[in-house]
Scaffold this motif. Structure first.
Motif, PDB file in Angstrom:
ATOM      1  N   THR A  50     -36.313  26.349 -12.428  1.00  0.00           N
ATOM      2  CA  THR A  50     -35.494  25.715 -11.076  1.00  0.00           C
ATOM      3  C   THR A  50     -34.494  26.870 -10.854  1.00  0.00           C
ATOM      4  N   ALA A  51     -33.867  26.490  -9.743  1.00  0.00           N
ATOM      5  CA  ALA A  51     -32.886  27.470  -8.959  1.00  0.00           C
ATOM      6  C   ALA A  51     -31.695  27.753  -9.929  1.00  0.00           C
ATOM      7  N   ASN A  52     -31.577  26.704 -10.680  1.00  0.00           N
ATOM      8  CA  ASN A  52     -30.333  27.240 -11.767  1.00  0.00           C
ATOM      9  C   ASN A  52     -30.790  27.772 -13.091  1.00  0.00           C
ATOM     10  N   GLY A  53     -31.907  28.301 -13.097  1.00  0.00           N
ATOM     11  CA  GLY A  53     -32.651  28.636 -14.419  1.00  0.00           C
ATOM     12  C   GLY A  53     -33.182  27.889 -15.527  1.00  0.00           C
ATOM     13  N   LYS A  54     -33.479  26.723 -15.310  1.00  0.00           N
ATOM     14  CA  LYS A  54     -33.873  25.833 -16.023  1.00  0.00           C
ATOM     15  C   LYS A  54     -35.443  25.821 -16.250  1.00  0.00           C
ATOM     16  N   PHE A  55     -36.082  25.562 -17.219  1.00  0.00           N
ATOM     17  CA  PHE A  55     -37.713  25.745 -17.383  1.00  0.00           C
ATOM     18  C   PHE A  55     -38.407  24.678 -16.548  1.00  0.00           C
ATOM     19  N   LEU A  56     -39.371  24.992 -15.790  1.00  0.00           N
ATOM     20  CA  LEU A  56     -40.292  24.413 -15.072  1.00  0.00           C
ATOM     21  C   LEU A  56     -41.658  24.341 -15.664  1.00  0.00           C
ATOM     22  N   HIS A  57     -42.271  25.630 -15.737  1.00  0.00           N
ATOM     23  CA  HIS A  57     -43.694  25.926 -16.359  1.00  0.00           C
ATOM     24  C   HIS A  57     -43.749  27.030 -17.035  1.00  0.00           C
ATOM     25  N   PHE A 151     -49.555  26.976 -35.743  1.00  0.00           N
ATOM     26  CA  PHE A 151     -49.589  28.384 -35.816  1.00  0.00           C
ATOM     27  C   PHE A 151     -48.373  29.067 -34.750  1.00  0.00           C
ATOM     28  N   CYS A 152     -48.172  28.405 -33.687  1.00  0.00           N
ATOM     29  CA  CYS A 152     -47.071  28.900 -32.659  1.00  0.00           C
ATOM     30  C   CYS A 152     -45.762  28.326 -33.213  1.00  0.00           C
ATOM     31  N   MET A 153     -45.801  27.101 -33.757  1.00  0.00           N
ATOM     32  CA  MET A 153     -44.557  26.956 -34.235  1.00  0.00           C
ATOM     33  C   MET A 153     -44.151  27.607 -35.396  1.00  0.00           C
ATOM     34  N   GLN A 154     -44.976  28.027 -36.312  1.00  0.00           N
ATOM     35  CA  GLN A 154     -44.608  28.808 -37.427  1.00  0.00           C
ATOM     36  C   GLN A 154     -43.869  30.204 -36.831  1.00  0.00           C
ATOM     37  N   GLN A 155     -44.521  30.621 -35.752  1.00  0.00           N
ATOM     38  CA  GLN A 155     -44.180  32.016 -35.133  1.00  0.00           C
ATOM     39  C   GLN A 155     -42.792  31.788 -34.241  1.00  0.00           C
ATOM     40  N   ASN A 156     -42.119  30.519 -34.244  1.00  0.00           N
ATOM     41  CA  ASN A 156     -40.908  29.905 -33.139  1.00  0.00           C
ATOM     42  C   ASN A 156     -41.496  30.236 -31.967  1.00  0.00           C
ATOM     43  N   THR A 157     -42.588  29.931 -31.516  1.00  0.00           N
ATOM     44  CA  THR A 157     -43.131  30.099 -30.118  1.00  0.00           C
ATOM     45  C   THR A 157     -43.176  28.727 -29.610  1.00  0.00           C
ATOM     46  N   PRO A 158     -42.422  28.412 -28.466  1.00  0.00           N
ATOM     47  CA  PRO A 158     -42.655  27.253 -27.727  1.00  0.00           C
ATOM     48  C   PRO A 158     -43.988  27.030 -27.209  1.00  0.00           C
ATOM     49  N   ILE A 159     -44.449  25.470 -26.985  1.00  0.00           N
ATOM     50  CA  ILE A 159     -45.847  25.031 -26.602  1.00  0.00           C
ATOM     51  C   ILE A 159     -45.338  24.531 -25.147  1.00  0.00           C
ATOM     52  N   GLY A 160     -45.067  25.143 -24.364  1.00  0.00           N
ATOM     53  CA  GLY A 160     -44.831  24.538 -22.744  1.00  0.00           C
ATOM     54  C   GLY A 160     -43.824  23.111 -23.028  1.00  0.00           C
ATOM     55  N   SER A 161     -44.321  22.384 -22.222  1.00  0.00           N
ATOM     56  CA  SER A 161     -43.110  21.033 -21.862  1.00  0.00           C
ATOM     57  C   SER A 161     -43.239  20.212 -23.301  1.00  0.00           C
ATOM     58  N   THR A 163     -42.229  21.428 -26.175  1.00  0.00           N
ATOM     59  CA  THR A 163     -41.197  21.882 -26.873  1.00  0.00           C
ATOM     60  C   THR A 163     -40.041  22.126 -25.935  1.00  0.00           C
ATOM     61  N   MET A 164     -40.437  22.412 -24.836  1.00  0.00           N
ATOM     62  CA  MET A 164     -39.120  22.856 -23.928  1.00  0.00           C
ATOM     63  C   MET A 164     -39.138  21.630 -22.915  1.00  0.00           C
ATOM     64  N   PRO A 165     -37.845  20.869 -22.782  1.00  0.00           N
ATOM     65  CA  PRO A 165     -37.643  19.711 -21.659  1.00  0.00           C
ATOM     66  C   PRO A 165     -37.619  20.317 -20.519  1.00  0.00           C
ATOM     67  N   ILE A 166     -38.429  19.821 -19.521  1.00  0.00           N
ATOM     68  CA  ILE A 166     -38.537  20.258 -18.221  1.00  0.00           C
ATOM     69  C   ILE A 166     -37.178  20.065 -17.478  1.00  0.00           C
ATOM     70  N   LYS A 167     -36.882  21.007 -16.776  1.00  0.00           N
ATOM     71  CA  LYS A 167     -35.422  20.963 -16.037  1.00  0.00           C
ATOM     72  C   LYS A 167     -34.030  20.982 -16.856  1.00  0.00           C
ATOM     73  N   LEU A 168     -34.496  20.992 -18.231  1.00  0.00           N
ATOM     74  CA  LEU A 168     -33.258  20.893 -19.036  1.00  0.00           C
ATOM     75  C   LEU A 168     -33.194  22.185 -19.784  1.00  0.00           C
ATOM     76  N   ALA A 169     -34.231  22.695 -20.360  1.00  0.00           N
ATOM     77  CA  ALA A 169     -34.381  23.978 -21.242  1.00  0.00           C
ATOM     78  C   ALA A 169     -33.818  25.105 -20.659  1.00  0.00           C
ATOM     79  N   ASN A 170     -33.088  25.806 -21.390  1.00  0.00           N
ATOM     80  CA  ASN A 170     -32.446  27.094 -20.827  1.00  0.00           C
ATOM     81  C   ASN A 170     -33.389  28.079 -21.784  1.00  0.00           C
ATOM     82  N   ILE A 171     -34.097  28.937 -21.152  1.00  0.00           N
ATOM     83  CA  ILE A 171     -35.270  29.667 -21.577  1.00  0.00           C
ATOM     84  C   ILE A 171     -34.836  30.693 -22.589  1.00  0.00           C
ATOM     85  N   GLN A 172     -33.539  31.038 -22.666  1.00  0.00           N
ATOM     86  CA  GLN A 172     -32.938  32.036 -23.781  1.00  0.00           C
ATOM     87  C   GLN A 172     -33.022  31.129 -24.978  1.00  0.00           C
ATOM     88  N   GLN A 173     -32.620  29.837 -24.848  1.00  0.00           N
ATOM     89  CA  GLN A 173     -32.619  28.996 -26.115  1.00  0.00           C
ATOM     90  C   GLN A 173     -33.950  29.197 -26.765  1.00  0.00           C
TER      91      GLN A 173
END
Length: 185
Positions: A50-57, A151-161, A163-173
């Protein structure tokens, strides 16, 4: 021949972006440097925010030919992704095509022997490859998509939306910097 384990990524589809302005158009939108795709053997991992740096895709990108990019995007959110690109593409000389029916996408654990595969750009020990729709890998052992998620979760790797809330997730988190999704230069 070595058998490898693979998951059919039924949750991902391909969007084609082509045209003379495609590179400059994409460079201004995504979090990764599109110029890192110097050959058709390269793949990058990136995000749209998003314009304020939150996750979309989040997505993987390949470059099969000059001025042709393929985005491996979440299937259930591809319409939103296309709509957002069309908003920004006002005067850009690009074409956006939903190619979801043309390809099947896979994630392999082990050495892929029957397809050209991309090394996982997130730094995970795996390969990504595509086939034409309906073509099945011949030498691999199919595993469930949920095994890929584990496999992704064991590697601390998000799986798109998922695991990352749309328009809320800060990508550094969600560790996207460590997963090679951000180019600060």
């Amino acid at each position: 021949m070595t058998d490898y384990k693979y998951a059919h990524l039924t949750d991902r589809s391909i969007i084609d972006i082509t045209g003379p302005d495609s590179q400059s158009f994409l460079q201004g939108l995504i979090t990764q440097d599109i110029t890192k795709l110097s050959s058709n053997h390269d793949m990058i991992y990136s995000a749209l925010l998003t314009a304020n740096g939150k996750f979309l895709h989040d997505f993987f990108i390949t470059k099969p030919t000059q001025n042709h990019y393929q985005f491996w995007i979440e299937t259930k959110r591809r319409d939103d992704f296309i709509k957002r690109l069309q908003i920004y593409a006002l005067r850009a000389d690009i074409q956006i095509t939903d190619a979801c029916d043309q390809y099947d996408l896979y994630y392999a654990m082990g050495e892929v022997t029957d397809h050209t595969a991309y090394t996982d750009p997130r730094g995970l020990n795996g390969k990504l490859f595509q086939t034409t729709s309906g073509e099945q890998p011949q030498n691999g052992i199919k595993i469930d998509l949920s095994d890929y998620y584990k496999f992704c979760m064991q590697q601390n790797t998000p799986i798109g939306s998922q695991t990352m809330p749309i328009k809320l997730a800060n990508i550094q988190q969600y560790n996207l910097e460590e997963l090679n999704a951000i180019a600060f230069d």
